[in-house]
Scaffold this motif. Structure first.
Motif, PDB file in Angstrom:
ATOM      1  N   LEU A  46      42.244   6.515 -12.962  1.00 13.87           N
ATOM      2  CA  LEU A  46      41.065   6.252 -13.794  1.00 13.87           C
ATOM      3  C   LEU A  46      41.111   7.036 -15.105  1.00 13.87           C
ATOM      4  O   LEU A  46      40.976   6.446 -16.180  1.00 13.87           O
ATOM      5  N   PHE A  47      41.324   8.342 -15.014  1.00 14.58           N
ATOM      6  CA  PHE A  47      41.223   9.163 -16.232  1.00 14.58           C
ATOM      7  C   PHE A  47      42.536   9.257 -16.995  1.00 14.58           C
ATOM      8  O   PHE A  47      42.572   8.982 -18.181  1.00 14.58           O
ATOM      9  N   TRP A  48      43.608   9.670 -16.313  1.00 16.81           N
ATOM     10  CA  TRP A  48      44.867   9.931 -17.049  1.00 16.81           C
ATOM     11  C   TRP A  48      45.569   8.631 -17.447  1.00 16.81           C
ATOM     12  O   TRP A  48      46.223   8.592 -18.483  1.00 16.81           O
ATOM     13  N   ALA A  49      45.453   7.598 -16.613  1.00 14.13           N
ATOM     14  CA  ALA A  49      46.207   6.369 -16.926  1.00 14.13           C
ATOM     15  C   ALA A  49      45.330   5.271 -17.520  1.00 14.13           C
ATOM     16  O   ALA A  49      45.842   4.224 -17.906  1.00 14.13           O
ATOM     17  N   LEU A  95      23.772  25.054 -10.102  1.00 13.95           N
ATOM     18  CA  LEU A  95      24.159  25.002 -11.520  1.00 13.95           C
ATOM     19  C   LEU A  95      25.355  25.929 -11.775  1.00 13.95           C
ATOM     20  O   LEU A  95      26.310  25.559 -12.469  1.00 13.95           O
ATOM     21  N   GLN A  96      25.293  27.112 -11.179  1.00 13.19           N
ATOM     22  CA  GLN A  96      26.396  28.069 -11.329  1.00 13.19           C
ATOM     23  C   GLN A  96      27.709  27.482 -10.796  1.00 13.19           C
ATOM     24  O   GLN A  96      28.751  27.582 -11.434  1.00 13.19           O
ATOM     25  N   CYS A  97      27.601  26.861  -9.621  1.00 15.43           N
ATOM     26  CA  CYS A  97      28.797  26.243  -9.019  1.00 15.43           C
ATOM     27  C   CYS A  97      29.312  25.129  -9.920  1.00 15.43           C
ATOM     28  O   CYS A  97      30.528  24.995 -10.135  1.00 15.43           O
ATOM     29  N   PHE A  98      28.384  24.322 -10.455  1.00 20.09           N
ATOM     30  CA  PHE A  98      28.798  23.204 -11.316  1.00 20.09           C
ATOM     31  C   PHE A  98      29.522  23.729 -12.561  1.00 20.09           C
ATOM     32  O   PHE A  98      30.573  23.210 -12.943  1.00 20.09           O
ATOM     33  N   PHE A 127      35.420   9.786 -24.473  1.00 19.82           N
ATOM     34  CA  PHE A 127      36.082  10.300 -23.275  1.00 19.82           C
ATOM     35  C   PHE A 127      35.134  11.192 -22.472  1.00 19.82           C
ATOM     36  O   PHE A 127      35.036  11.077 -21.254  1.00 19.82           O
ATOM     37  N   ASN A 128      34.434  12.078 -23.185  1.00 16.37           N
ATOM     38  CA  ASN A 128      33.625  13.061 -22.455  1.00 16.37           C
ATOM     39  C   ASN A 128      32.351  12.481 -21.853  1.00 16.37           C
ATOM     40  O   ASN A 128      31.799  13.062 -20.925  1.00 16.37           O
ATOM     41  N   VAL A 129      31.900  11.333 -22.361  1.00 15.56           N
ATOM     42  CA  VAL A 129      30.788  10.655 -21.687  1.00 15.56           C
ATOM     43  C   VAL A 129      31.243  10.269 -20.272  1.00 15.56           C
ATOM     44  O   VAL A 129      30.546  10.511 -19.277  1.00 15.56           O
ATOM     45  N   ALA A 130      32.455   9.688 -20.201  1.00 17.86           N
ATOM     46  CA  ALA A 130      32.996   9.301 -18.886  1.00 17.86           C
ATOM     47  C   ALA A 130      33.300  10.551 -18.040  1.00 17.86           C
ATOM     48  O   ALA A 130      32.948  10.608 -16.854  1.00 17.86           O
ATOM     49  N   HIS A 131      33.925  11.540 -18.671  1.00 13.96           N
ATOM     50  CA  HIS A 131      34.325  12.768 -17.966  1.00 13.96           C
ATOM     51  C   HIS A 131      33.110  13.482 -17.362  1.00 13.96           C
ATOM     52  O   HIS A 131      33.023  13.707 -16.150  1.00 13.96           O
ATOM     53  N   LEU A 132      32.136  13.800 -18.237  1.00 25.85           N
ATOM     54  CA  LEU A 132      30.977  14.566 -17.757  1.00 25.85           C
ATOM     55  C   LEU A 132      30.115  13.717 -16.825  1.00 25.85           C
ATOM     56  O   LEU A 132      29.497  14.240 -15.892  1.00 25.85           O
ATOM     57  N   GLY A 133      30.083  12.412 -17.102  1.00 23.91           N
ATOM     58  CA  GLY A 133      29.325  11.501 -16.230  1.00 23.91           C
ATOM     59  C   GLY A 133      29.867  11.553 -14.812  1.00 23.91           C
ATOM     60  O   GLY A 133      29.096  11.699 -13.853  1.00 23.91           O
ATOM     61  N   VAL A 134      31.186  11.452 -14.671  1.00 25.70           N
ATOM     62  CA  VAL A 134      31.780  11.451 -13.326  1.00 25.70           C
ATOM     63  C   VAL A 134      31.652  12.832 -12.672  1.00 25.70           C
ATOM     64  O   VAL A 134      31.334  12.937 -11.484  1.00 25.70           O
ATOM     65  N   ARG A 135      31.849  13.877 -13.443  1.00 27.47           N
ATOM     66  CA  ARG A 135      31.676  15.234 -12.885  1.00 27.47           C
ATOM     67  C   ARG A 135      30.253  15.416 -12.345  1.00 27.47           C
ATOM     68  O   ARG A 135      30.061  15.880 -11.220  1.00 27.47           O
ATOM     69  N   GLY A 136      29.272  15.046 -13.187  1.00 29.71           N
ATOM     70  CA  GLY A 136      27.864  15.223 -12.800  1.00 29.71           C
ATOM     71  C   GLY A 136      27.498  14.346 -11.617  1.00 29.71           C
ATOM     72  O   GLY A 136      26.898  14.807 -10.641  1.00 29.71           O
ATOM     73  N   LEU A 137      27.907  13.079 -11.707  1.00 33.03           N
ATOM     74  CA  LEU A 137      27.610  12.130 -10.626  1.00 33.03           C
ATOM     75  C   LEU A 137      28.236  12.605  -9.311  1.00 33.03           C
ATOM     76  O   LEU A 137      27.576  12.596  -8.261  1.00 33.03           O
ATOM     77  N   THR A 144      43.660  18.209  -6.026  1.00 32.95           N
ATOM     78  CA  THR A 144      43.122  16.882  -6.321  1.00 32.95           C
ATOM     79  C   THR A 144      42.923  16.756  -7.829  1.00 32.95           C
ATOM     80  O   THR A 144      43.305  17.635  -8.594  1.00 32.95           O
ATOM     81  N   HIS A 145      42.293  15.669  -8.245  1.00 32.83           N
ATOM     82  CA  HIS A 145      42.009  15.490  -9.670  1.00 32.83           C
ATOM     83  C   HIS A 145      40.829  16.396 -10.047  1.00 32.83           C
ATOM     84  O   HIS A 145      39.825  16.419  -9.340  1.00 32.83           O
ATOM     85  N   PRO A 146      40.929  17.130 -11.185  1.00 32.85           N
ATOM     86  CA  PRO A 146      39.880  18.125 -11.481  1.00 32.85           C
ATOM     87  C   PRO A 146      38.478  17.540 -11.666  1.00 32.85           C
ATOM     88  O   PRO A 146      37.504  18.212 -11.328  1.00 32.85           O
ATOM     89  N   TYR A 147      38.383  16.335 -12.200  1.00 30.90           N
ATOM     90  CA  TYR A 147      37.031  15.764 -12.402  1.00 30.90           C
ATOM     91  C   TYR A 147      36.476  15.213 -11.089  1.00 30.90           C
ATOM     92  O   TYR A 147      35.315  15.405 -10.751  1.00 30.90           O
ATOM     93  N   MET A 148      37.350  14.517 -10.355  1.00 34.79           N
ATOM     94  CA  MET A 148      36.900  13.877  -9.114  1.00 34.79           C
ATOM     95  C   MET A 148      36.627  14.907  -8.017  1.00 34.79           C
ATOM     96  O   MET A 148      35.944  14.604  -7.036  1.00 34.79           O
ATOM     97  N   ALA A 149      37.165  16.124  -8.204  1.00 31.01           N
ATOM     98  CA  ALA A 149      36.949  17.183  -7.216  1.00 31.01           C
ATOM     99  C   ALA A 149      35.463  17.462  -7.022  1.00 31.01           C
ATOM    100  O   ALA A 149      35.053  17.962  -5.971  1.00 31.01           O
ATOM    101  N   SER A 150      34.648  17.106  -8.032  1.00 31.03           N
ATOM    102  CA  SER A 150      33.210  17.394  -7.937  1.00 31.03           C
ATOM    103  C   SER A 150      32.573  16.676  -6.740  1.00 31.03           C
ATOM    104  O   SER A 150      31.602  17.180  -6.173  1.00 31.03           O
ATOM    105  N   PHE A 151      33.120  15.514  -6.346  1.00 28.56           N
ATOM    106  CA  PHE A 151      32.589  14.823  -5.157  1.00 28.56           C
ATOM    107  C   PHE A 151      32.785  15.704  -3.914  1.00 28.56           C
ATOM    108  O   PHE A 151      31.874  15.848  -3.100  1.00 28.56           O
ATOM    109  N   VAL A 152      33.983  16.292  -3.794  1.00 31.13           N
ATOM    110  CA  VAL A 152      34.274  17.143  -2.627  1.00 31.13           C
ATOM    111  C   VAL A 152      33.462  18.434  -2.702  1.00 31.13           C
ATOM    112  O   VAL A 152      32.890  18.873  -1.699  1.00 31.13           O
TER     113      VAL A 152
END
Lengths: 285, 255
Positions: free
Chosen positions: A125-128, A19-22, A164-174, A73-81
């Protein structure tokens, strides 16, 4: 190898560590720099997990320094890495020492291999796509005066932020969860989330909104005279075509802004010009 | 100085963190900033319209790689504050908005340049953090994040305060403009909407998807002739877009 090392239970990451890392991942871009981009951000996000996994000070310092290499990388997609690296760091600690170096190389290879493709996907996906779609939705609602004038106008920016934030937080969390669950296999899992399909669909949805917008901004004339409405719409469409061509030729919107103001001034000194539509601003006093 | 300048400065200072460094919840986007500054100045409609226009014209500005797009937070925030001030002074809203955005563009470009400079300075912070990590000073390593955020906040705060002051001075010029020029700014507002639609088309439409644009315009025109309210037209476009997204999503990956 000493018997104590054999018996030592490798440390595991707790829910609180994750959780802290997230939560720290929201600051991934704070020390964005022109040399190694998100290198500090990446290490900063992992720091609580590394504290748990490397109780020995020197080993922790070494691990943290290892994650300060170039990363962008992209800040939201970085969560996968991030999720995948956390899992791999955890796995590394379960391996015998001779194999740990190999795991470190695998972690670096995953970071280097994934950052480019997910950056391209995230930007598209996000910016464009998602952000322009949410923006167009809000803009169309503002210009259609669906909620203005009146006290409910705040709904529009709230709707923009919520969608926007439903998509943003959804992708970050996922990304974080799937990355941690699947480790280095997350690369293969990325394809099944249908990001490319979502981009295609949302781009078409945005195009529909642009069409509605073009009609909206000229609709004031419709109440007065249909002929004039058609004329204004045709003129407007011709201008849209001209400006699209200019933007396509990489002329910056800021430069075009002043060109448009200049056209407006020329029109103002044109003696026989009729008044442009005003309906958009009738409620603004 | 402008009314509520301190509140606007503080707001823009905080929101400047959202743009890149912290969260990126899009609170710093023109549509949100315009609405918030509009609320603060007592002209929410002006804020929404300025925010919508800036969001639309710069919709294609995408931060890819190391490219820094124009600082739309400063652009929308300062333009809204100035437009609200001019409208309060009796200026026509359309002309005031055109003038205000035109004034804010160079300020936004300067703010972007300053951001670039800070990012070059961040290299030193990153090196310092690396030394701290290597020598086991983990608390100091973590502290770099807070210090950099503080620096970015101060940068946002100072940029906003200076920009508000310059915009306020520029606003005085507006009242000296001849009526014909104010008329020109009024016409330009309508033309700017065309520029905004072009920006959206340039970003979204490709050769093979252009029939959807034509179809959408024809459908919206038909709806307009039948006096269908605007909110229903937006809802119709949203529903059609949702269905199209579902159809495409159902096809899975092809690339």
């Amino acid at each position: 190898m000493t018997p104590t090392a054999e018996e030592k239970v490798p440390p595991r990451l707790s829910f609180l560590d994750l959780l802290q890392c997230f939560l720290r991942s929201f600051f991934l871009q704070a020390v964005w720099n022109v040399e190694r981009y998100l290198n500090y951000g990446f290490a900063f996000v992992l720091a609580p997990a590394l504290k748990r996994l490397y109780p020995v000070r020197e080993e922790r310092a070494q691990a943290l320094t290892r994650h300060l290499e170039y990363f962008n990388t992209h800040p939201y997609m970085a969560s996968f890495v991030l999720g995948a690296v956390l899992r791999m760091e955890e796995e590394k600690q379960t391996l015998p020492r001779p194999k740990q170096k190999q795991k470190e190389d695998e972690i670096n290879a995953l970071k280097v291999g994934m950052m480019g493709p997910i950056a391209a996907m995230g930007d598209n996906l996000f910016w464009a796509t998602v952000r322009p779609y949410c923006g167009l939705l809000a803009i169309t609602l503002v210009l259609s005066q669906a909620f203005t004038p009146g006290s409910r106008a705040w709904i529009i920016p709230v709707l923009f932020l919520a969608v926007f934030n439903v998509a943003h937080l959804g992708v970050r969390g996922l990304g974080f969860l799937q990355g941690y669950r699947q480790g280095d296999q997350v690369v293969l899992a990325l394809r099944k989330y249908g990001f490319q399909a979502a981009i295609r669909g949302l781009k078409l949805a945005s195009i529909l909104l642009v069409g509605v917008l073009i009609v909206f901004v000229n609709m004031g004339e419709l109440d007065r005279e249909v002929g004039l409405f058609i004329l204004k719409l045709s003129f407007f469409s011709a201008l849209v075509g001209l400006f699209t061509f200019a933007l396509h030729r990489k002329i910056a919107p800021g430069q075009l802004y002043y060109a448009v103001v200049l056209i407006g001034l020329i029109l103002a000194y044109w003696p026989e010009l009729s008044t442009p539509p005003t309906h958009l601003l009738e409620g603004v006093k | 100085m402008m009314e509520h300048w301190l509140a606007i400065t503080l707001l823009l200072g905080f929101l400047s963190l959202d743009a890149t460094a912290a969260g990126q919840f899009m609170l710093s986007r023109p549509i949100a900033v315009g609405a918030l500054v509009g609320l603060l100045t007592g002209h929410p409609e002006v804020g929404l319209l300025v925010g919508a226009l800036v969001e639309l014209i710069w919709i294609g500005e995408v931060p890819v790689g190391s490219h820094l797009p124009a600082d739309l937070l400063i652009l929308a925030g300062i333009a809204t504050a100035l437009a609200a001030e001019l409208v309060r002074g009796g200026a026509p809203p359309e002309a005031a908005m055109t003038f205000a955005i035109g004034t804010a563009i160079p300020l936004a470009i300067l703010s972007t340049e300053l951001e670039g400079l800070l990012r070059r300075l961040h290299v030193r912070w990153a090196h310092f953090a690396q030394r701290m990590a290597g020598s086991g000073h983990f608390g100091t390593f973590d502290g770099v994040n807070t210090l950099v955020l503080l620096g970015l906040f101060l940068k946002g705060l100072l940029t906003a305060a200076a920009s508000l002051f310059i915009a306020h001075l520029a606003g005085r010029l507006f009242h000296l403009l001849p009526d014909r020029v104010v008329d020109g700014l009024y016409y330009a507002h309508w033309l700017l909407l065309a520029l905004g639609c072009s920006a959206a088309i340039d970003l979204m439409v490709e050769k093979k998807t252009s029939p959807f644009l034509v179809l959408s315009i024809v459908t919206a025109l038909t709806a307009a002739f039948f006096q269908i309210p605007g909110v229903w037209m937006v809802s119709g476009a949203l529903l059609a877009g949702f269905i199209l997204t579902l159809i495409y999503a159902g096809k899975g990956e092809t690339a």
